[in-house]
Design a protein around this motif. Structure first.
Motif, PDB file in Angstrom:
ATOM      1  N   GLY A   1      -6.284  -5.367  -4.457  1.00 53.25           N
ATOM      2  CA  GLY A   1      -5.255  -4.399  -4.802  1.00 53.25           C
ATOM      3  C   GLY A   1      -4.329  -4.901  -5.894  1.00 53.25           C
ATOM      4  O   GLY A   1      -4.512  -5.982  -6.461  1.00 53.25           O
ATOM      5  N   LYS A   2      -3.341  -4.109  -6.209  1.00 52.07           N
ATOM      6  CA  LYS A   2      -2.310  -4.503  -7.157  1.00 52.07           C
ATOM      7  C   LYS A   2      -1.508  -5.654  -6.538  1.00 52.07           C
ATOM      8  O   LYS A   2      -1.379  -5.719  -5.327  1.00 52.07           O
ATOM      9  CB  LYS A   2      -1.385  -3.300  -7.413  1.00 52.07           C
TER      10      LYS A   2
ATOM     11  N   ALA B   1      -8.214   0.643  -4.128  1.00 53.89           N
ATOM     12  CA  ALA B   1      -8.482  -0.789  -4.170  1.00 53.89           C
ATOM     13  C   ALA B   1      -9.775  -1.130  -3.436  1.00 53.89           C
ATOM     14  O   ALA B   1     -10.397  -2.160  -3.718  1.00 53.89           O
ATOM     15  CB  ALA B   1      -7.313  -1.554  -3.562  1.00 53.89           C
TER      16      ALA B   1
ATOM     17  N   SER C   1      -3.615   1.438  -4.212  1.00 53.58           N
ATOM     18  CA  SER C   1      -4.054   0.301  -3.406  1.00 53.58           C
ATOM     19  C   SER C   1      -4.447   0.716  -1.996  1.00 53.58           C
ATOM     20  O   SER C   1      -5.053  -0.059  -1.261  1.00 53.58           O
ATOM     21  CB  SER C   1      -2.941  -0.755  -3.322  1.00 53.58           C
TER      22      SER C   1
ATOM     23  N   ALA D   1      -2.299  -3.803  -1.199  1.00 53.79           N
ATOM     24  CA  ALA D   1      -3.429  -3.403  -0.361  1.00 53.79           C
ATOM     25  C   ALA D   1      -3.191  -3.808   1.089  1.00 53.79           C
ATOM     26  O   ALA D   1      -2.325  -4.639   1.403  1.00 53.79           O
ATOM     27  CB  ALA D   1      -4.710  -4.052  -0.884  1.00 53.79           C
TER      28      ALA D   1
END
Length: 218
Positions: free
Chosen positions: A144-145, A138, A111, A49
Protein backbone atom coordinates in the motif's frame (compact mmCIF):
# COMPACT_ATOMS: atom_id res chain seq x y z
CA UNK A 1 1.10 19.84 -19.66
CA UNK A 2 -2.65 19.22 -19.42
CA UNK A 3 -3.55 16.35 -17.11
CA UNK A 4 -4.52 13.18 -18.98
CA UNK A 5 -5.78 11.20 -15.97
CA UNK A 6 -7.27 12.11 -12.58
CA UNK A 7 -6.63 9.51 -9.88
CA UNK A 8 -8.75 9.70 -6.74
CA UNK A 9 -8.10 8.18 -3.38
CA UNK A 10 -11.40 6.82 -2.07
CA UNK A 11 -11.63 7.04 1.72
CA UNK A 12 -11.93 10.65 2.78
CA UNK A 13 -11.83 11.98 -0.79
CA UNK A 14 -14.88 10.43 -2.48
CA UNK A 15 -16.60 8.81 0.50
CA UNK A 16 -16.70 10.22 4.03
CA UNK A 17 -15.50 6.97 5.58
CA UNK A 18 -12.48 7.99 7.62
CA UNK A 19 -14.37 9.10 10.76
CA UNK A 20 -16.40 5.88 10.69
CA UNK A 21 -13.62 3.39 9.99
CA UNK A 22 -11.19 4.96 12.46
CA UNK A 23 -13.86 4.98 15.16
CA UNK A 24 -14.55 1.30 14.56
CA UNK A 25 -10.86 0.37 14.42
CA UNK A 26 -9.98 2.26 17.59
CA UNK A 27 -12.84 0.62 19.42
CA UNK A 28 -12.01 -2.88 18.21
CA UNK A 29 -8.31 -2.63 19.07
CA UNK A 30 -9.18 -1.27 22.52
CA UNK A 31 -11.62 -4.13 23.01
CA UNK A 32 -8.83 -6.59 22.19
CA UNK A 33 -6.57 -5.07 24.84
CA UNK A 34 -4.62 -2.55 22.75
CA UNK A 35 -5.90 0.86 23.92
CA UNK A 36 -6.30 3.08 20.88
CA UNK A 37 -7.99 6.45 20.49
CA UNK A 38 -9.59 7.68 17.29
CA UNK A 39 -6.75 10.21 17.05
CA UNK A 40 -4.22 7.37 17.36
CA UNK A 41 -5.97 5.52 14.55
CA UNK A 42 -5.90 8.53 12.24
CA UNK A 43 -2.20 9.09 12.95
CA UNK A 44 -1.07 5.50 12.54
CA UNK A 45 -3.38 4.00 9.93
CA UNK A 46 -5.00 6.62 7.72
CA UNK A 47 -4.09 6.02 4.09
CA UNK A 48 -2.30 2.71 4.71
CA UNK A 49 -2.98 -0.91 3.79
CA UNK A 50 -4.58 -3.39 6.20
CA UNK A 51 -1.28 -5.08 7.11
CA UNK A 52 -0.15 -1.84 8.77
CA UNK A 53 -2.49 -2.49 11.71
CA UNK A 54 -0.85 -5.86 12.34
CA UNK A 55 2.63 -4.35 11.99
CA UNK A 56 1.98 -1.54 14.48
CA UNK A 57 0.48 -3.84 17.11
CA UNK A 58 3.46 -6.19 16.80
CA UNK A 59 5.96 -3.34 17.00
CA UNK A 60 4.39 -1.72 20.07
CA UNK A 61 3.30 -4.78 22.02
CA UNK A 62 6.32 -7.10 22.02
CA UNK A 63 5.44 -9.00 18.87
CA UNK A 64 1.76 -9.45 19.74
CA UNK A 65 -0.44 -10.91 17.03
CA UNK A 66 -4.01 -9.90 16.37
CA UNK A 67 -6.47 -12.81 16.46
CA UNK A 68 -7.03 -14.98 13.42
CA UNK A 69 -9.83 -13.52 11.35
CA UNK A 70 -9.19 -9.97 12.60
CA UNK A 71 -9.34 -8.40 9.14
CA UNK A 72 -12.60 -10.12 8.27
CA UNK A 73 -14.19 -9.19 11.61
CA UNK A 74 -13.01 -5.59 11.34
CA UNK A 75 -14.30 -5.28 7.78
CA UNK A 76 -17.64 -6.74 8.84
CA UNK A 77 -17.99 -4.13 11.58
CA UNK A 78 -17.02 -1.36 9.18
CA UNK A 79 -19.41 -2.52 6.47
CA UNK A 80 -22.27 -2.59 8.98
CA UNK A 81 -21.38 0.97 10.00
CA UNK A 82 -21.13 2.03 6.35
CA UNK A 83 -24.60 0.67 5.65
CA UNK A 84 -26.03 2.76 8.49
CA UNK A 85 -24.01 5.97 8.27
CA UNK A 86 -21.74 6.37 5.22
CA UNK A 87 -22.28 9.25 2.80
CA UNK A 88 -20.39 10.55 -0.22
CA UNK A 89 -18.09 13.50 0.26
CA UNK A 90 -19.88 16.72 -0.65
CA UNK A 91 -19.38 17.49 -4.33
CA UNK A 92 -18.07 14.04 -5.26
CA UNK A 93 -20.98 12.99 -7.46
CA UNK A 94 -21.16 16.39 -9.14
CA UNK A 95 -17.47 16.22 -9.98
CA UNK A 96 -17.58 12.66 -11.28
CA UNK A 97 -20.61 13.45 -13.43
CA UNK A 98 -18.81 16.45 -14.91
CA UNK A 99 -15.68 14.41 -15.63
CA UNK A 100 -17.83 11.91 -17.51
CA UNK A 101 -19.57 14.64 -19.47
CA UNK A 102 -16.24 16.22 -20.39
CA UNK A 103 -14.70 12.82 -21.23
CA UNK A 104 -11.86 13.39 -18.75
CA UNK A 105 -10.28 10.01 -17.88
CA UNK A 106 -10.26 9.18 -14.17
CA UNK A 107 -9.70 6.25 -11.84
CA UNK A 108 -9.65 5.27 -8.18
CA UNK A 109 -6.57 3.99 -6.36
CA UNK A 110 -6.98 2.98 -2.71
CA UNK A 111 -4.93 1.09 -0.16
CA UNK A 112 -8.16 -0.56 1.00
CA UNK A 113 -9.28 -4.04 -0.07
CA UNK A 114 -11.43 -4.38 -3.17
CA UNK A 115 -14.39 -5.48 -1.04
CA UNK A 116 -14.06 -2.34 1.11
CA UNK A 117 -13.91 -0.05 -1.93
CA UNK A 118 -17.00 -1.56 -3.51
CA UNK A 119 -18.97 -1.55 -0.27
CA UNK A 120 -18.29 2.16 0.13
CA UNK A 121 -19.14 3.01 -3.47
CA UNK A 122 -22.33 0.94 -3.36
CA UNK A 123 -23.66 2.54 -0.18
CA UNK A 124 -22.95 6.09 -1.36
CA UNK A 125 -24.36 5.62 -4.85
CA UNK A 126 -21.03 6.29 -6.57
CA UNK A 127 -20.52 2.77 -7.88
CA UNK A 128 -22.00 3.60 -11.28
CA UNK A 129 -19.20 6.07 -11.94
CA UNK A 130 -16.51 3.41 -11.58
CA UNK A 131 -16.41 0.50 -14.03
CA UNK A 132 -14.26 -2.39 -12.84
CA UNK A 133 -11.39 -1.28 -15.08
CA UNK A 134 -11.08 2.00 -13.16
CA UNK A 135 -10.86 0.58 -9.62
CA UNK A 136 -7.43 -0.23 -8.20
CA UNK A 137 -6.47 -1.56 -4.78
CA UNK A 138 -3.23 -2.20 -2.93
CA UNK A 139 -4.26 -5.85 -3.24
CA UNK A 140 -3.36 -5.58 -6.92
CA UNK A 141 0.29 -4.81 -6.21
CA UNK A 142 0.87 -6.34 -2.76
CA UNK A 143 1.89 -3.10 -1.05
CA UNK A 144 0.00 0.00 0.00
CA UNK A 145 0.86 3.67 0.19
CA UNK A 146 3.33 5.33 0.79
CA UNK A 147 4.95 3.00 -1.75
CA UNK A 148 4.38 4.30 -5.30
CA UNK A 149 3.47 0.89 -6.74
CA UNK A 150 -0.30 1.36 -6.70
CA UNK A 151 -0.23 4.68 -8.50
CA UNK A 152 2.28 3.42 -11.07
CA UNK A 153 0.12 0.35 -11.66
CA UNK A 154 -2.95 2.55 -12.14
CA UNK A 155 -1.24 4.81 -14.68
CA UNK A 156 0.31 1.89 -16.55
CA UNK A 157 -2.98 -0.02 -16.76
CA UNK A 158 -4.86 3.04 -18.02
CA UNK A 159 -2.07 3.88 -20.47
CA UNK A 160 -1.01 7.27 -19.12
CA UNK A 161 2.45 8.65 -18.36
CA UNK A 162 2.77 9.23 -14.59
CA UNK A 163 3.90 12.80 -15.27
CA UNK A 164 0.50 13.49 -16.88
CA UNK A 165 -1.50 12.32 -13.84
CA UNK A 166 -3.28 14.44 -11.27
CA UNK A 167 -3.79 12.68 -7.92
CA UNK A 168 -6.26 13.82 -5.24
CA UNK A 169 -5.26 12.59 -1.77
CA UNK A 170 -6.12 13.40 1.83
CA UNK A 171 -3.34 11.60 3.71
CA UNK A 172 0.41 12.22 3.96
CA UNK A 173 1.04 8.59 2.98
CA UNK A 174 -0.99 9.06 -0.18
CA UNK A 175 0.86 12.25 -1.02
CA UNK A 176 4.21 10.52 -0.49
CA UNK A 177 3.13 7.66 -2.76
CA UNK A 178 2.02 9.95 -5.57
CA UNK A 179 5.15 12.06 -5.43
CA UNK A 180 7.32 8.93 -5.45
CA UNK A 181 5.43 7.88 -8.58
CA UNK A 182 6.33 11.18 -10.26
CA UNK A 183 2.78 12.54 -10.24
CA UNK A 184 1.30 15.88 -9.29
CA UNK A 185 -0.79 15.47 -6.14
CA UNK A 186 -3.15 17.92 -4.53
CA UNK A 187 -3.87 17.48 -0.85
CA UNK A 188 -7.53 17.59 0.17
CA UNK A 189 -7.60 19.33 3.53
CA UNK A 190 -11.02 18.34 4.93
CA UNK A 191 -9.56 15.95 7.52
CA UNK A 192 -5.81 16.52 7.43
CA UNK A 193 -3.91 19.62 8.49
CA UNK A 194 -2.62 21.42 5.39
CA UNK A 195 0.92 21.61 6.77
CA UNK A 196 1.09 17.81 7.01
CA UNK A 197 0.14 17.42 3.34
CA UNK A 198 2.56 20.15 2.32
CA UNK A 199 5.36 18.55 4.34
CA UNK A 200 4.73 15.25 2.54
CA UNK A 201 5.31 17.04 -0.77
CA UNK A 202 1.85 18.00 -2.04
CA UNK A 203 1.98 19.97 -5.28
CA UNK A 204 -0.83 22.14 -3.90
CA UNK A 205 -3.87 22.08 -1.64
CA UNK A 206 -7.63 22.06 -2.21
CA UNK A 207 -10.32 22.69 0.39
CA UNK A 208 -13.14 21.02 -1.56
CA UNK A 209 -13.61 18.91 -4.66
CA UNK A 210 -14.57 21.92 -6.73
CA UNK A 211 -10.85 22.66 -6.59
CA UNK A 212 -10.23 19.71 -8.92
CA UNK A 213 -12.35 21.35 -11.60
CA UNK A 214 -10.33 24.51 -11.27
CA UNK A 215 -7.11 22.56 -11.81
CA UNK A 216 -8.46 21.00 -15.00
CA UNK A 217 -9.60 24.37 -16.31
CA UNK A 218 -6.23 26.08 -15.95
Amino acid sequence: MAYELVIFDNDGVLVDSEPLSNRVLAGYLTELGYPTTVEDSYRDFMGTAAHRVHDVIAERHDGARLPEGFDEAFHGRVFDTFAAELTAVRGAETLLKELQQRAVPYGLASSAHHSWIRAALDVTGLRGYFPEARIFSAQDVGVGKPAPDLFLHTARTLGVDPAACLVVEDSPNGVLAARAAGMDVYGYTALTAPEKLTAAGATGLIADLAGVRALLDR
